[in-house]
Scaffold this motif. Structure first.
Motif, mmCIF file in Angstrom:
data_model
loop_
_atom_site.group_PDB
_atom_site.id
_atom_site.type_symbol
_atom_site.label_atom_id
_atom_site.label_comp_id
_atom_site.label_asym_id
_atom_site.label_seq_id
_atom_site.Cartn_x
_atom_site.Cartn_y
_atom_site.Cartn_z
ATOM 1 N N ARG A 295 0.835 -1.207 0.000
ATOM 2 C CA ARG A 295 0.000 0.000 0.000
ATOM 3 C C ARG A 295 0.869 1.256 0.000
ATOM 4 O O ARG A 295 0.536 2.259 -0.659
ATOM 5 C CB ARG A 295 -0.915 -0.005 1.217
ATOM 6 C CG ARG A 295 -1.998 -1.082 1.195
ATOM 7 C CD ARG A 295 -2.929 -0.906 2.394
ATOM 8 N NE ARG A 295 -3.902 -1.967 2.507
ATOM 9 C CZ ARG A 295 -5.052 -2.017 1.855
ATOM 10 N NH1 ARG A 295 -5.372 -1.038 1.008
ATOM 11 N NH2 ARG A 295 -5.896 -3.028 2.037
ATOM 12 N N ALA A 296 1.975 1.217 0.743
ATOM 13 C CA ALA A 296 2.857 2.383 0.795
ATOM 14 C C ALA A 296 3.493 2.668 -0.560
ATOM 15 O O ALA A 296 3.807 3.823 -0.874
ATOM 16 C CB ALA A 296 3.939 2.164 1.851
ATOM 17 N N GLN A 297 3.676 1.624 -1.367
ATOM 18 C CA GLN A 297 4.227 1.810 -2.706
ATOM 19 C C GLN A 297 3.184 2.257 -3.717
ATOM 20 O O GLN A 297 3.510 2.474 -4.888
ATOM 21 C CB GLN A 297 4.874 0.510 -3.188
ATOM 22 C CG GLN A 297 6.194 0.198 -2.496
ATOM 23 C CD GLN A 297 6.868 -1.022 -3.103
ATOM 24 O OE1 GLN A 297 6.206 -1.978 -3.469
ATOM 25 N NE2 GLN A 297 8.193 -0.967 -3.222
#
Length: 349
Positions: free
Chosen positions: A226-228
């Motif tokens: 998700r952070a990517q």
């Protein structure tokens, strides 16, 4: 390695069959129902003592229970399960013919419950805490506590009595020869009993799949994805489904015993001539050879299903390994956890 694992499984199956045979025969011997009375039925008053003695001698009921057990066990070792008094045919023939009818019913119900349960479980896990999750979870808990015969009677009343869209009973139309029945007619009669079994089997798959999805969404690699910038759909498809499908399949294969037990009640509600109906008829008539044969057959059926579930689970989840004894264990993770995409393992630096 493969031969050792297979040998261990076969030994366990033989020991399990022996334990089931001993327990089943002991229950039959301790039953308060007189087999002769159950075999004769309503005509018992017209049977004299001599005829009663001939029937008891014909089925070997005059011998001591222990002697009857070892005689029966010796015949089973040679492949002879005895002869059914209810159907007046060899037990192997009765089981083979009735199981073919039940196999279609259980296969359709098994597929429907697996597919529908997995889809609803994924939906509830992804939408955790929201309306969809609460509705699906509530529905699963209600179904988990609902008796099979009650669900069958309810569906029978709605679809067959009130709406008239499904047949009331049987596997083929009444008065029609089995050879003259089309595939569409068979499916039409199969639909409601299969729906009953699948509705009951959906509940555990939904609840376990939901929990697996919730745990997968809370994992570190999902947070990293998700952070990517990976989308929610991509996270579910690429990182959640595989973690959720392995336990769902394991549970699905392990539920074959419950599926068979449910089919006994469903076949009685819908007058479906399968192995469940034969089990009920044998129990009412105290047909000991047929009951013992069905017990052994069910044991093999459930055992094979569990072993297939273990194998499928180990293939889908690389962390699970099958020991030579046939037991599963989860491989211990590396001290630093799984390597993250784009990094270099310590050993290669």
């Amino acid at each position: 390695m493969l031969l050792t694992s297979l040998g261990g499984r076969l030994v366990r199956l033989v020991l399990l069959l022996f334990a089931v045979a001993v327990a089943s025969f002991a229950l039959m011997a301790a039953s308060p129902v007189d087999p002769v009375n159950a075999y004769v039925g309503a005509d018992i008053a017209a049977i004299g003592p001599e005829q009663r003695a001939q029937i008891a001698e014909r089925w070997g009921l005059n011998d001591p229970p222990l002697e009857r057990f070892f005689d029966w066990l010796g015949n089973v070792a040679t492949g002879d399960l005895g002869r059914s008094a209810t159907f007046n045919a060899p037990v192997t023939q009765v089981i083979g013919e009735t199981f073919r009818a039940s196999l279609a019913l259980m296969a359709v119900a098994w597929l429907l419950s697996g597919i529908l349960g997995f889809a609803l479980g994924v939906l509830a896990g992804v939408r955790r805490g929201r309306l969809a999750d609460r509705v699906v979870t509530w529905w699963a808990y209600v179904l988990a506590s609902a008796p099979t015969f009650w669900v069958g009677l309810l569906l029978l009343y709605v679809f067959s009595v009130a709406w008239g869209v499904t047949p009331l009973c049987c596997a083929v139309p009444v008065g029609t020869l089995a050879g003259d029945v089309t595939l569409l007619e068979r499916l039409h009669h199969l639909l409601l009993p299969a729906l009953t079994l699948s509705v009951i089997g959906v509940a555990p798959v939904v609840l376990h799949t939901r929990q697996a999805v919730v745990e997968a969404l809370a994992a570190d690699h999902v947070a990293f994805a998700r952070a990517q910038g990976e989308s929610s759909l991509g996270v579910v498809v690429h990182r959640v489904l595989r973690n959720a499908v392995a336990p769902a399949l394991l549970l699905q294969f392990a539920s074959l015993g419950e599926l068979f037990g449910g089919s006994i009640l469903a076949e009685q509600v819908f007058s479906y001539p399968g192995l469940g109906a034969a089990t009920t008829a044998a129990a009412l008539a105290q047909d000991v050879p047929l009951l013992l044969g069905i017990a052994l057959f069910t044991t093999v059926f459930v055992f094979v299903g569990n072993q297939l579930g273990d194998l499928v689970h180990s293939r889908l989840d690389p962390r699970v390994r099958i020991r030579p004894s046939g037991r599963r264990h989860r491989a211990a993770p590396a001290p630093d956890g799984p390597p993250v995409a784009g990094t270099v393992p310590t050993e290669a630096r």
